[in-house]
Design a protein around this motif. Structure first.
Motif, PDB file in Angstrom:
ATOM      1  N   GLY A  36     -22.977 -37.726  -7.480  1.00 11.90           N
ATOM      2  CA  GLY A  36     -24.179 -37.612  -6.488  1.00 11.90           C
ATOM      3  C   GLY A  36     -23.805 -38.489  -5.155  1.00 11.90           C
ATOM      4  O   GLY A  36     -24.541 -38.375  -3.914  1.00 11.90           O
ATOM      5  N   LEU A  37     -22.689 -39.323  -5.373  1.00 16.61           N
ATOM      6  CA  LEU A  37     -22.167 -39.953  -4.128  1.00 16.61           C
ATOM      7  C   LEU A  37     -20.918 -39.026  -3.240  1.00 16.61           C
ATOM      8  O   LEU A  37     -20.259 -39.750  -2.388  1.00 16.61           O
ATOM      9  CB  LEU A  37     -21.444 -41.274  -4.410  1.00 16.61           C
ATOM     10  N   THR A  38     -20.914 -37.878  -3.544  1.00 12.34           N
ATOM     11  CA  THR A  38     -19.877 -36.952  -3.150  1.00 12.34           C
ATOM     12  C   THR A  38     -20.061 -37.001  -1.398  1.00 12.34           C
ATOM     13  O   THR A  38     -18.911 -36.615  -0.689  1.00 12.34           O
ATOM     14  CB  THR A  38     -19.665 -35.662  -3.620  1.00 12.34           C
ATOM     15  N   GLY A  39     -21.213 -37.187  -0.845  1.00  8.41           N
ATOM     16  CA  GLY A  39     -21.447 -37.307   0.412  1.00  8.41           C
ATOM     17  C   GLY A  39     -20.308 -38.233   1.082  1.00  8.41           C
ATOM     18  O   GLY A  39     -20.101 -37.989   2.387  1.00  8.41           O
ATOM     19  N   GLN A  40     -19.856 -39.106   0.415  1.00  2.09           N
ATOM     20  CA  GLN A  40     -18.841 -40.287   0.944  1.00  2.09           C
ATOM     21  C   GLN A  40     -17.690 -39.655   1.496  1.00  2.09           C
ATOM     22  O   GLN A  40     -16.843 -40.259   2.204  1.00  2.09           O
ATOM     23  CB  GLN A  40     -18.669 -41.294   0.086  1.00  2.09           C
ATOM     24  N   PHE A  41     -17.264 -38.344   0.670  1.00  2.42           N
ATOM     25  CA  PHE A  41     -16.008 -37.746   1.228  1.00  2.42           C
ATOM     26  C   PHE A  41     -15.932 -37.469   2.585  1.00  2.42           C
ATOM     27  O   PHE A  41     -15.087 -37.469   3.247  1.00  2.42           O
ATOM     28  CB  PHE A  41     -16.124 -36.561   0.363  1.00  2.42           C
ATOM     29  N   GLU A  42     -17.123 -36.975   3.212  1.00  2.00           N
ATOM     30  CA  GLU A  42     -17.296 -36.712   4.573  1.00  2.00           C
ATOM     31  C   GLU A  42     -16.924 -37.971   5.226  1.00  2.00           C
ATOM     32  O   GLU A  42     -16.106 -37.947   6.328  1.00  2.00           O
ATOM     33  CB  GLU A  42     -18.469 -36.159   4.794  1.00  2.00           C
ATOM     34  N   GLU A  43     -17.491 -39.004   5.171  1.00  2.00           N
ATOM     35  CA  GLU A  43     -17.208 -40.292   5.895  1.00  2.00           C
ATOM     36  C   GLU A  43     -15.930 -40.688   5.701  1.00  2.00           C
ATOM     37  O   GLU A  43     -15.301 -41.163   6.609  1.00  2.00           O
ATOM     38  CB  GLU A  43     -18.452 -41.466   5.546  1.00  2.00           C
ATOM     39  N   LEU A  44     -15.577 -40.661   4.463  1.00  2.00           N
ATOM     40  CA  LEU A  44     -13.888 -41.120   4.269  1.00  2.00           C
ATOM     41  C   LEU A  44     -12.897 -40.407   5.028  1.00  2.00           C
ATOM     42  O   LEU A  44     -12.260 -40.787   5.608  1.00  2.00           O
ATOM     43  CB  LEU A  44     -13.864 -40.955   2.739  1.00  2.00           C
ATOM     44  N   GLU A  45     -13.217 -38.916   5.075  1.00  2.80           N
ATOM     45  CA  GLU A  45     -12.312 -38.205   5.677  1.00  2.80           C
ATOM     46  C   GLU A  45     -12.350 -38.635   7.263  1.00  2.80           C
ATOM     47  O   GLU A  45     -11.462 -38.473   8.115  1.00  2.80           O
ATOM     48  CB  GLU A  45     -12.508 -36.526   5.803  1.00  2.80           C
ATOM     49  N   GLU A  46     -13.609 -38.784   8.051  1.00  5.69           N
ATOM     50  CA  GLU A  46     -13.958 -39.073   9.317  1.00  5.69           C
ATOM     51  C   GLU A  46     -13.123 -40.466   9.385  1.00  5.69           C
ATOM     52  O   GLU A  46     -12.293 -40.322  10.644  1.00  5.69           O
ATOM     53  CB  GLU A  46     -15.275 -39.324   9.475  1.00  5.69           C
ATOM     54  N   TYR A  48     -10.643 -41.636   7.677  1.00  3.85           N
ATOM     55  CA  TYR A  48      -9.010 -41.045   7.829  1.00  3.85           C
ATOM     56  C   TYR A  48      -8.605 -40.533   9.006  1.00  3.85           C
ATOM     57  O   TYR A  48      -7.328 -41.047   9.715  1.00  3.85           O
ATOM     58  CB  TYR A  48      -8.795 -40.161   6.366  1.00  3.85           C
ATOM     59  N   LYS A  49      -9.268 -39.637   9.379  1.00  8.08           N
ATOM     60  CA  LYS A  49      -8.685 -38.926  10.523  1.00  8.08           C
ATOM     61  C   LYS A  49      -8.562 -39.952  11.980  1.00  8.08           C
ATOM     62  O   LYS A  49      -7.991 -39.694  12.686  1.00  8.08           O
ATOM     63  CB  LYS A  49      -9.700 -37.670  10.949  1.00  8.08           C
ATOM     64  N   LYS A  50      -9.627 -40.585  11.848  1.00  5.16           N
ATOM     65  CA  LYS A  50     -10.007 -41.719  13.194  1.00  5.16           C
ATOM     66  C   LYS A  50      -8.842 -42.603  13.107  1.00  5.16           C
ATOM     67  O   LYS A  50      -8.116 -42.899  14.289  1.00  5.16           O
ATOM     68  CB  LYS A  50     -11.295 -42.177  13.068  1.00  5.16           C
ATOM     69  N   TYR A  51      -8.284 -42.989  11.982  1.00 10.10           N
ATOM     70  CA  TYR A  51      -7.358 -44.297  11.901  1.00 10.10           C
ATOM     71  C   TYR A  51      -6.069 -43.905  11.401  1.00 10.10           C
ATOM     72  O   TYR A  51      -5.177 -44.914  11.429  1.00 10.10           O
ATOM     73  CB  TYR A  51      -7.957 -45.427  11.140  1.00 10.10           C
ATOM     74  N   LYS A  52      -5.803 -42.776  10.908  1.00 12.54           N
ATOM     75  CA  LYS A  52      -4.522 -42.621  10.315  1.00 12.54           C
ATOM     76  C   LYS A  52      -3.276 -42.751  11.073  1.00 12.54           C
ATOM     77  O   LYS A  52      -2.288 -43.375  10.802  1.00 12.54           O
ATOM     78  CB  LYS A  52      -4.257 -41.055   9.416  1.00 12.54           C
ATOM     79  N   ASP A  53      -3.399 -42.489  12.567  1.00 19.84           N
ATOM     80  CA  ASP A  53      -2.285 -42.633  13.274  1.00 19.84           C
ATOM     81  C   ASP A  53      -2.101 -44.010  13.677  1.00 19.84           C
ATOM     82  O   ASP A  53      -0.927 -44.535  14.373  1.00 19.84           O
ATOM     83  CB  ASP A  53      -2.770 -41.947  14.775  1.00 19.84           C
ATOM     84  N   GLN A  54      -3.131 -45.167  13.268  1.00 20.39           N
ATOM     85  CA  GLN A  54      -3.004 -46.444  13.394  1.00 20.39           C
ATOM     86  C   GLN A  54      -2.351 -47.178  12.170  1.00 20.39           C
ATOM     87  O   GLN A  54      -2.180 -48.497  12.239  1.00 20.39           O
ATOM     88  CB  GLN A  54      -4.202 -47.150  13.972  1.00 20.39           C
TER      89      GLN A  54
END
Length: 156
Positions: A36-46, A48-54
């Motif tokens: 039921g917590l799979t909605g967190q995948f979206e936030e995790l991905e956001e 990841y994309k925002k900070y992976k270059d850092q």
């Protein structure tokens, strides 16, 4: 001892050392695609994309210990990518509690305590690791990634 001393396997079963993430901030998450917590995948991905270059990496470890995951790592990773748009690395299916727990999760839970002591309470328990490989924070399954973004930024 720190996190870089552990070897893990990709979703395809290919082993590698976590030492390849030396100098990066990591978020290790036990995942489940039927939770039921799979909605967190979206936030995790956001995040990841925002900070992976850092220098930020998220490492997903599917677990069926709570009976909410597909039967194998390949199917779980594919579901994460197709259904939830995940691009961060996914790994083998692991156990997160008990004698058969993956050594990485034994270490993570020894370094931080949650509501149930050392045990992982549920899917989407998250562990934050600093650039030196030290476990610095544990987030509960219900802690939404957007709510602890400032903690991640602090270590970047």
């Amino acid at each position: 001892m720190n996190i870089y001393e552990f070897e893990v396997k990709t979703e395809k079963g290919e082993p590698y050392s976590l030492e390849q993430y030396k100098g990066k901030v990591l978020l290790v998450v036990n995942t489940a695609t039927k939770c039921g917590l799979t909605g967190q995948f979206e936030e995790l991905e956001e995040l990841y994309k925002k900070y992976k270059d850092q220098g930020f990496e998220i490492l997903g470890f599917p677990s069926n210990q709570f009976k909410q995951e597909l039967p194998n790592a390949t199917d779980a990773a594919e579901a994460c990518r197709l259904i939830y748009g995940v691009t961060f690395p996914m790994h083998e299916l692991v156990k997160v509690n008990g004698e058969d727990a993956h050594p990485l999760f034994k270490y993570l839970t020894e370094q931080t305590k949650g509501l149930l002591g050392k045990n992982v309470k549920w899917n989407f328990t998250k562990f934050l690791i600093d650039r030196e490989g030290n476990v610095v924070k544990r987030f509960a399954p219900t802690d939404k990634p957007s709510k602890f973004e400032s903690e991640i930024v602090k270590y970047l």
